[in-house]
Design a protein around this motif. Structure first.
Motif, mmCIF file in Angstrom:
data_model
loop_
_atom_site.group_PDB
_atom_site.id
_atom_site.type_symbol
_atom_site.label_atom_id
_atom_site.label_comp_id
_atom_site.label_asym_id
_atom_site.label_seq_id
_atom_site.Cartn_x
_atom_site.Cartn_y
_atom_site.Cartn_z
ATOM 1 N N GLN A 200 6.815 -36.302 2.990
ATOM 2 C CA GLN A 200 7.293 -35.166 2.428
ATOM 3 C C GLN A 200 8.533 -34.590 3.377
ATOM 4 O O GLN A 200 9.453 -34.036 2.998
ATOM 5 C CB GLN A 200 6.538 -34.233 2.316
ATOM 6 C CG GLN A 200 5.526 -34.445 1.100
ATOM 7 C CD GLN A 200 4.183 -33.540 0.931
ATOM 8 O OE1 GLN A 200 3.739 -33.224 1.863
ATOM 9 N NE2 GLN A 200 3.867 -33.447 -0.235
ATOM 10 N N ARG A 201 8.212 -34.417 4.853
ATOM 11 C CA ARG A 201 9.104 -34.033 5.446
ATOM 12 C C ARG A 201 10.525 -34.873 5.554
ATOM 13 O O ARG A 201 11.546 -34.248 5.621
ATOM 14 C CB ARG A 201 8.774 -34.126 7.155
ATOM 15 C CG ARG A 201 7.814 -32.726 7.562
ATOM 16 C CD ARG A 201 7.443 -32.855 8.707
ATOM 17 N NE ARG A 201 6.431 -33.749 8.699
ATOM 18 C CZ ARG A 201 5.912 -34.421 9.803
ATOM 19 N NH1 ARG A 201 6.507 -34.230 10.940
ATOM 20 N NH2 ARG A 201 4.882 -35.162 9.885
ATOM 21 N N LEU A 202 10.431 -36.273 5.458
ATOM 22 C CA LEU A 202 11.572 -37.047 5.305
ATOM 23 C C LEU A 202 12.458 -36.931 4.287
ATOM 24 O O LEU A 202 13.668 -36.920 4.163
ATOM 25 C CB LEU A 202 11.041 -38.615 5.308
ATOM 26 C CG LEU A 202 12.012 -39.797 5.818
ATOM 27 C CD1 LEU A 202 12.387 -39.167 7.166
ATOM 28 C CD2 LEU A 202 11.522 -41.033 5.400
ATOM 29 N N ARG A 203 11.685 -36.364 2.874
ATOM 30 C CA ARG A 203 12.491 -36.396 1.714
ATOM 31 C C ARG A 203 12.841 -34.908 1.306
ATOM 32 O O ARG A 203 13.905 -34.934 0.763
ATOM 33 C CB ARG A 203 11.500 -36.720 0.556
ATOM 34 C CG ARG A 203 11.854 -37.559 -0.481
ATOM 35 C CD ARG A 203 10.954 -37.614 -1.651
ATOM 36 N NE ARG A 203 11.654 -37.059 -2.698
ATOM 37 C CZ ARG A 203 10.854 -36.581 -3.819
ATOM 38 N NH1 ARG A 203 9.603 -37.198 -3.852
ATOM 39 N NH2 ARG A 203 11.385 -36.229 -4.988
ATOM 40 N N PHE A 207 16.213 -35.755 4.868
ATOM 41 C CA PHE A 207 17.206 -36.184 3.904
ATOM 42 C C PHE A 207 18.374 -35.361 3.444
ATOM 43 O O PHE A 207 19.402 -35.676 3.549
ATOM 44 C CB PHE A 207 16.526 -37.087 2.746
ATOM 45 C CG PHE A 207 16.469 -38.459 2.798
ATOM 46 C CD1 PHE A 207 17.615 -39.100 3.274
ATOM 47 C CD2 PHE A 207 15.340 -38.989 2.633
ATOM 48 C CE1 PHE A 207 17.578 -40.758 3.478
ATOM 49 C CE2 PHE A 207 15.368 -40.486 2.997
ATOM 50 C CZ PHE A 207 16.325 -41.395 3.244
ATOM 51 N N PRO A 208 18.007 -34.166 3.053
ATOM 52 C CA PRO A 208 18.990 -33.294 2.576
ATOM 53 C C PRO A 208 19.930 -32.779 3.618
ATOM 54 O O PRO A 208 21.062 -32.631 3.616
ATOM 55 C CB PRO A 208 18.199 -32.005 2.158
ATOM 56 C CG PRO A 208 16.904 -32.533 1.668
ATOM 57 C CD PRO A 208 16.694 -33.576 2.663
ATOM 58 N N LEU A 209 19.313 -32.623 5.126
ATOM 59 C CA LEU A 209 20.100 -32.290 6.209
ATOM 60 C C LEU A 209 20.930 -33.254 6.608
ATOM 61 O O LEU A 209 22.034 -33.066 7.234
ATOM 62 C CB LEU A 209 19.217 -31.645 7.269
ATOM 63 C CG LEU A 209 18.507 -30.308 7.115
ATOM 64 C CD1 LEU A 209 17.479 -29.883 8.158
ATOM 65 C CD2 LEU A 209 19.700 -29.242 6.858
ATOM 66 N N ILE A 210 20.578 -34.717 6.368
ATOM 67 C CA ILE A 210 21.434 -35.436 6.994
ATOM 68 C C ILE A 210 22.532 -36.385 5.744
ATOM 69 O O ILE A 210 23.005 -37.181 5.855
ATOM 70 C CB ILE A 210 20.946 -36.848 7.857
ATOM 71 C CG1 ILE A 210 19.869 -37.535 6.629
ATOM 72 C CG2 ILE A 210 19.923 -36.196 8.898
ATOM 73 C CD1 ILE A 210 19.390 -38.957 7.259
ATOM 74 N N MET A 211 22.533 -35.703 4.682
ATOM 75 C CA MET A 211 23.543 -36.096 3.470
ATOM 76 C C MET A 211 24.633 -36.430 3.895
ATOM 77 O O MET A 211 25.124 -37.510 3.379
ATOM 78 C CB MET A 211 23.295 -34.999 2.228
ATOM 79 C CG MET A 211 23.018 -35.635 1.004
ATOM 80 S SD MET A 211 21.856 -37.233 0.909
ATOM 81 C CE MET A 211 22.726 -38.032 -0.313
ATOM 82 N N PRO A 212 25.487 -35.675 4.749
ATOM 83 C CA PRO A 212 26.661 -36.112 5.062
ATOM 84 C C PRO A 212 26.740 -37.550 5.624
ATOM 85 O O PRO A 212 27.786 -38.387 5.416
ATOM 86 C CB PRO A 212 27.106 -35.006 6.130
ATOM 87 C CG PRO A 212 26.302 -33.862 5.866
ATOM 88 C CD PRO A 212 25.054 -34.476 5.303
ATOM 89 N N ARG A 289 25.754 -33.423 -2.954
ATOM 90 C CA ARG A 289 24.213 -33.120 -2.458
ATOM 91 C C ARG A 289 24.161 -32.621 -0.972
ATOM 92 O O ARG A 289 22.899 -32.546 -0.624
ATOM 93 C CB ARG A 289 23.576 -34.404 -2.689
ATOM 94 C CG ARG A 289 23.485 -34.796 -4.108
ATOM 95 C CD ARG A 289 22.602 -36.091 -4.477
ATOM 96 N NE ARG A 289 21.085 -35.901 -3.671
ATOM 97 C CZ ARG A 289 20.121 -36.810 -3.700
ATOM 98 N NH1 ARG A 289 20.520 -37.891 -4.049
ATOM 99 N NH2 ARG A 289 19.091 -36.214 -3.292
ATOM 100 N N GLU A 290 25.391 -32.496 -0.462
ATOM 101 C CA GLU A 290 25.248 -32.085 0.790
ATOM 102 C C GLU A 290 24.709 -30.547 1.145
ATOM 103 O O GLU A 290 25.210 -29.862 0.425
ATOM 104 C CB GLU A 290 26.462 -32.169 1.797
ATOM 105 C CG GLU A 290 26.947 -33.537 2.022
ATOM 106 C CD GLU A 290 28.340 -33.968 2.244
ATOM 107 O OE1 GLU A 290 28.935 -32.569 2.864
ATOM 108 O OE2 GLU A 290 28.863 -34.713 2.329
ATOM 109 N N VAL A 291 23.731 -30.501 2.115
ATOM 110 C CA VAL A 291 23.230 -29.303 2.326
ATOM 111 C C VAL A 291 23.721 -28.606 3.719
ATOM 112 O O VAL A 291 23.594 -29.525 4.969
ATOM 113 C CB VAL A 291 21.777 -29.297 2.011
ATOM 114 C CG1 VAL A 291 21.077 -27.767 2.630
ATOM 115 C CG2 VAL A 291 21.176 -29.431 0.949
ATOM 116 N N GLU A 292 24.174 -27.347 3.781
ATOM 117 C CA GLU A 292 24.412 -26.788 5.293
ATOM 118 C C GLU A 292 23.289 -26.841 6.010
ATOM 119 O O GLU A 292 22.256 -26.059 5.439
ATOM 120 C CB GLU A 292 25.346 -25.621 4.945
ATOM 121 C CG GLU A 292 26.702 -25.661 4.705
ATOM 122 C CD GLU A 292 27.583 -26.552 5.680
ATOM 123 O OE1 GLU A 292 27.466 -26.265 6.649
ATOM 124 O OE2 GLU A 292 28.402 -27.202 5.253
ATOM 125 N N ALA A 293 23.233 -27.055 7.307
ATOM 126 C CA ALA A 293 22.173 -27.090 8.069
ATOM 127 C C ALA A 293 21.987 -25.551 8.449
ATOM 128 O O ALA A 293 23.050 -24.773 8.581
ATOM 129 C CB ALA A 293 22.197 -27.962 9.304
#
Lengths: 293, 277
Positions: A200-203, A207-212, A289-293
């Motif tokens: 769950q943490r991975l998904r 994942f959202p944080l390393i999308m770039p 889909r990139e999310v800002e950290a």
């Protein structure tokens, strides 16, 4: 003050941007424009007279069985190699961001194959598949290693996938490591305390944080596979029976072996359109889909 | 309890990583071990260690592929092209950032857009252009090719970096009577060093290993680079694995040594280059 002209704005423009622009114009722009023109002609590379043939080359390219076959092969190779190389690279990056010993040495080993150029890479693996695998097969009696790896259409495809993964994974791993290190530890720990499982943490967090990084890695792997040439040339020469001929190899053969330059440039133009389209779309899609950290 | 499970987890991660690393090293083992064997021993068992460190394959392959010559050519092509790329690329990017005229913006867009053009899609007309401008069969021609092809990425990377440098220092130098070229060479270029490092590394891996462009541009055997001489070697000595493997080891060695010495910079350079690219 006789040297004043050299500091004038237009002179600065020429001196600063001139050399790169001239080289770029001669080597990239001019051939690009010429290619578009020649793709509508029957140019054979030698004759002085070149006549205009309209869309004939594009029609013959579309009907060319070998060209279609090479596209199919390239698309299949790209799909498989992009996914598998990225999965392997991400896995390696996950392992190397754990608190383990010898991280530096391991990273070096995983990256090492990448510095070997495609041509030599293919020759090295030709030996591994032909002699190395046979020796392993003899010693272990495993059927997998007794297959004629480069002599069969099915296994040749996988041979190329294996080599692509071996050489590409380390490069993508480096990018994934850089991204994983930047994931804030607190986020991950907070989620773990709240009872989120590793998957769950991975998904939902990693994942959202390393999308770039995922964007970059997909983009890189995609363009490597789609333009594959050197490795295939030295590993299988496109064989057996042209089954592993990539688009780039097909274009090369059309122009420099069949001397049909007009047809070759038409194929090259189609190749350009598809590569440009795929890379542009793919970057757009993942950017969303990139999310800002 | 908790610390023990954590230690167990990192131990299994370590085991998995080591196992994968060994798997990654297998091809190197086959390559090295067999390069010392006589041909009959390779046929007999390719997985065994060599009985002795025989250098015969190496000395023979060294002569046949004219290794020193090929090495010199590869080095000359790579170093000169990269010197040109970094100098001309940084100059152009600097001007485009500091003087964002409509013309310069258009030029920059062109350079960046050209990054999606694959080499194979323009190689055919490039041959024609090459013969018009006398770029075929000589080294300066190949230098120009690499500067032309490499300028897109180089300018793109420098462009992003120059933007992060404040212009105040340059203005102060101009007030002190420094010429615009002096400002660039003495003040700006040294500040670009981290990006220059990245650009040198990315381009050297590409140019050193490049095969197709030199294959098309250089027909003369005397100009052959390492990939080219390896290719022609394989054309002549098909399946003579004893010599071929020694040739491959020598061909791979320079870039592997380069990597091992500069690996920290290379890995940093790749991260920087791709994150911004």
């Amino acid at each position: 003050m006789t040297r004043k002209w050299i500091n004038a704005g237009w002179m600065q423009q020429i001196i600063f941007t001139g050399p790169a622009t001239v080289a770029f114009a001669i080597i990239v722009l001019l051939p690009f424009v010429m290619g578009m023109y020649y793709s509508f002609t029957d140019w054979n590379g030698v004759a002085d007279t070149v006549s205009f043939v309209g869309f004939d080359n594009f029609k013959s390219a579309a009907q060319d069985e070998g060209f279609r076959q090479s596209f199919l092969f390239t698309a299949k190779l790209t799909a498989v190699a992009v996914v598998l190389t990225n999965v392997l690279a991400f896995l390696l990056a996950l392992l190397l961001t754990q608190p383990i010993r010898m991280r530096g040495a391991l990273r070096t080993i995983f990256f090492l194959p990448n510095v070997i150029g495609g041509l030599l890479l293919g020759f090295i693996w030709q030996f591994i598949f032909v002699k190395g695998f046979a020796a392993i097969g003899k010693a272990t009696d495993w059927h997998l290693f007794k297959l004629p790896w480069l002599g069969d259409e099915q296994t040749s495809f996988w041979a190329i996938v294996i080599v692509t993964m071996w050489s590409g994974a380390g490069y993508l791993m480096v990018i994934y490591i850089a991204a994983l290190i930047n994931v804030p530890k607190e986020l991950n720990e907070a989620a773990a305390i709240d009872g989120a499982t590793a998957v769950q943490r991975l998904r939902h967090i990693i994942f959202p944080l390393i999308m770039p990084a995922v964007t970059i890695c997909l983009f890189l792997a995609l363009s490597w596979s789609f333009k594959a040439f050197d490795v295939i040339l030295s590993l299988t020469k496109g064989g057996p029976f042209n089954s592993t001929q990539s688009v780039a190899l097909n274009i090369y053969a059309e122009a420099f072996q069949n001397n049909r330059y007009g047809l070759g440039t038409a194929k090259a133009f189609i190749f350009f359109l598809i590569v440009a389209a795929i890379t542009t779309i793919q970057v757009r899609l993942t950017k969303k889909r990139e999310v800002e950290a | 309890m908790k610390t023990r499970s954590i230690r167990l987890r990192s131990l299994s991660a370590e085991a998995a990583a080591v196992l994968l690393a060994l798997l990654f090293l297998v091809p190197f083992y086959f390559l090295l071990a067999n390069s010392f064997k006589p041909y009959a021993d390779i046929l007999l068992d390719a997985s065994s260690l060599p009985k002795a460190l025989r250098w015969h394959n190496y000395t023979k392959a060294f002569d046949v592929m004219n290794f020193l010559h090929a090495f010199r050519n590869s080095l000359l092509i790579t170093v000169t092209s990269i010197a040109g790329l970094t100098l001309f690329g940084s100059m152009a990017a600097y001007r485009m950032v500091r003087k964002p005229s409509m013309y310069n913006n258009l030029l920059f867009t062109l350079f960046v857009a050209a990054m999606v053009i694959p080499f194979q899609s323009i190689m055919i007309p490039l041959m024609k252009v090459g013969s018009w401008f006398h770029l075929v069969n000589n080294m300066p021609g190949l230098w120009l090719c690499y500067i032309g092809f490499g300028s897109s990425l180089t300018i793109f990377l420098y462009h992003g970096f120059v933007k992060s440098i404040p212009a105040e220092v340059e203005e102060a130098a101009v007030v002190d009577g420094c010429s615009p070229y002096g400002v660039f060479w003495r003040i700006v270029f040294p500040l670009l060093k981290p990006m220059t490092m990245t650009i040198v590394i990315l381009n050297s891996l590409w140019i050193w290993n490049d095969f197709l462009l030199p294959q098309l541009m250089l027909g003369r055997p005397g100009l052959r680079t390492i990939p080219l001489s390896t290719f022609s070697f394989f054309g002549q000595y098909t399946k003579q694995w004893d010599l071929a493997l020694a040739a491959l080891v020598m061909g791979v060695l320079p870039i592997v040594v380069f990597f091992l010495f500069l690996q920290k910079h290379i890995i940093e350079g790749i991260t920087a280059g791709s994150v911004k690219g």
